[in-house]
Each structure stands twice: as structure tokens, then as C-alpha cells.
Design an enzyme around this catalytic site. Sequence first.
Site, mmCIF file in Angstrom:
data_model
loop_
_atom_site.group_PDB
_atom_site.id
_atom_site.type_symbol
_atom_site.label_atom_id
_atom_site.label_comp_id
_atom_site.label_asym_id
_atom_site.label_seq_id
_atom_site.Cartn_x
_atom_site.Cartn_y
_atom_site.Cartn_z
ATOM 1 N N HIS A 198 -1.828 7.069 7.553
ATOM 2 C CA HIS A 198 -1.158 7.761 7.019
ATOM 3 C C HIS A 198 -1.995 8.936 6.728
ATOM 4 C CE1 HIS A 198 2.409 5.706 6.290
ATOM 5 N NE2 HIS A 198 2.518 4.672 6.545
ATOM 6 N N GLN A 223 2.848 9.957 1.623
ATOM 7 C CA GLN A 223 4.215 9.230 2.050
ATOM 8 C C GLN A 223 4.385 9.832 0.036
ATOM 9 O OE1 GLN A 223 2.266 5.113 2.143
ATOM 10 N NE2 GLN A 223 4.310 4.795 2.997
ATOM 11 N N GLY A 274 0.916 -1.412 0.359
ATOM 12 C CA GLY A 274 -0.233 0.057 0.356
ATOM 13 C C GLY A 274 1.169 1.121 0.170
ATOM 14 N N CYS A 330 6.612 -0.759 6.886
ATOM 15 C CA CYS A 330 5.789 0.597 5.988
ATOM 16 C C CYS A 330 7.605 1.070 5.293
ATOM 17 C CB CYS A 330 5.907 1.878 7.336
ATOM 18 S SG CYS A 330 5.229 3.529 6.341
ATOM 19 N N LEU A 331 6.928 1.664 3.670
ATOM 20 C CA LEU A 331 8.119 2.281 2.713
ATOM 21 C C LEU A 331 9.004 3.513 3.332
ATOM 22 C CD1 LEU A 331 6.207 1.400 -0.883
ATOM 23 C CD2 LEU A 331 8.273 0.589 0.328
ATOM 24 N N HIS A 367 -3.137 0.579 8.357
ATOM 25 C CA HIS A 367 -2.317 1.173 8.153
ATOM 26 C C HIS A 367 -1.950 2.179 7.147
ATOM 27 C CE1 HIS A 367 2.211 0.783 7.719
ATOM 28 N NE2 HIS A 367 2.401 1.556 6.758
ATOM 29 N N GLU A 368 -2.788 2.217 6.337
ATOM 30 C CA GLU A 368 -2.730 3.515 4.923
ATOM 31 C C GLU A 368 -4.012 4.501 6.068
ATOM 32 O OE1 GLU A 368 -0.298 3.275 3.391
ATOM 33 O OE2 GLU A 368 -0.243 1.452 3.376
#
Length: 180
Positions: A148, A54, A49, A102-103, A144-145
Site C-alpha cells: 500500500h 488507506q 492491517g 483489503c478494506l 500486503h501493507e
Amino acid sequence: MSILKVARMGHPVLRLPARPLAATDLKQAATQKLIDDMMDTMHEYHGVGLAAPQVHESLRIFVAAIQPDTEEPLPPDAEPMVFVNPVITPVGSEMSEDWEGCLSIPDMRGRVPRPRTIKVTALDRSGGRIEFTSHDFPARVIQHETDHLDGVLFLDRMRSFSTLSFLDEYQRYWTKSGDD
Ligand SMILES: [Zn+2]
């Protein structure tokens, strides 16, 4: 389409509440290009995702390579899902804990407790309404997304940091197969 630079933990954009989109925003070519670029960027870095903050865009959009009803990863040729202005409601009180990465926090993993089942409502990229109930893996990705979009990172959700691991050590000590 382009691969975008991913903001890493410490960049203030990751801690801002992101702005909701109006229907007119979704019709803008720039918004549609951003969504395409987010998909390219997610694929390039092997993410499941990716949320707009991000990639330095403080907007309530994320893309996710998930299927709402199954733990199975999305087939490589299938289009990722797009969520605009998502709203999550936990269903029941059951929590589950599992590994997340996480990226924006590269090469780290940690165990994060989250509600096991959620209802999500959102718009898709053309402004159509999305509404479904999801559990386990896809529900975890969606939570999670969506975090953000509120300036929340998975570290904030950990019960303790005792499982927080670098990727090499995670693969060596925490996975049976080591090929995750
Ligand atoms: Zn993340």
C-alpha cells in the site's frame, strides 16, 4: 480517537508512492494521533492491517494486528504493531499462495502469491528500530501493507483472477467452514 474514512479502490491516493517519515515527524502529536486513529479504524472494520494511504494520508506507516512469530491472531486486548518506513527483503525463493482481502476493496477475496519468508526492518511509533524475520500469515500481512505504501493493491499481485470472489461466494464455495 476517531474512526477515519477508508479510501476505496479508484481513489488516487491508493496509487501514490507514500512519503517516508523523519524522526521529527514521529514526535508530532498529529502523527501519533493518526496512528491511534488508524488502530481504531482497523478495529472498527475488522481489518488485520491498515496503511496510512488507506485513510488518505500518503505516509509510510501501517498498523497490523499480528505477532511476528506466530500464525495466531493478536489477542483482542493486545496493542497492534506499528511499522514506519518498512523495508522488506525476501528470505529464500519459496513462494506461498493464500487468500487476501483489503478494506479498500470491500467484500472481495483473491489468492495472492508472495514470498513465504521475509526480513523486515522498520521504526516503531517512538522511532525505535524493529527488525525480524517472519513467515506465512504475518509475513503476508506485512507485504500486503507495505505494498500500500508503494501504491500497489493485492489485485496487482494475483497470478490470475480465476479465484477473485465476492465475500458471499468466497464463503460459500471456497471455505470449508463458511465462517471465515
Ligand atoms: Zn489492503
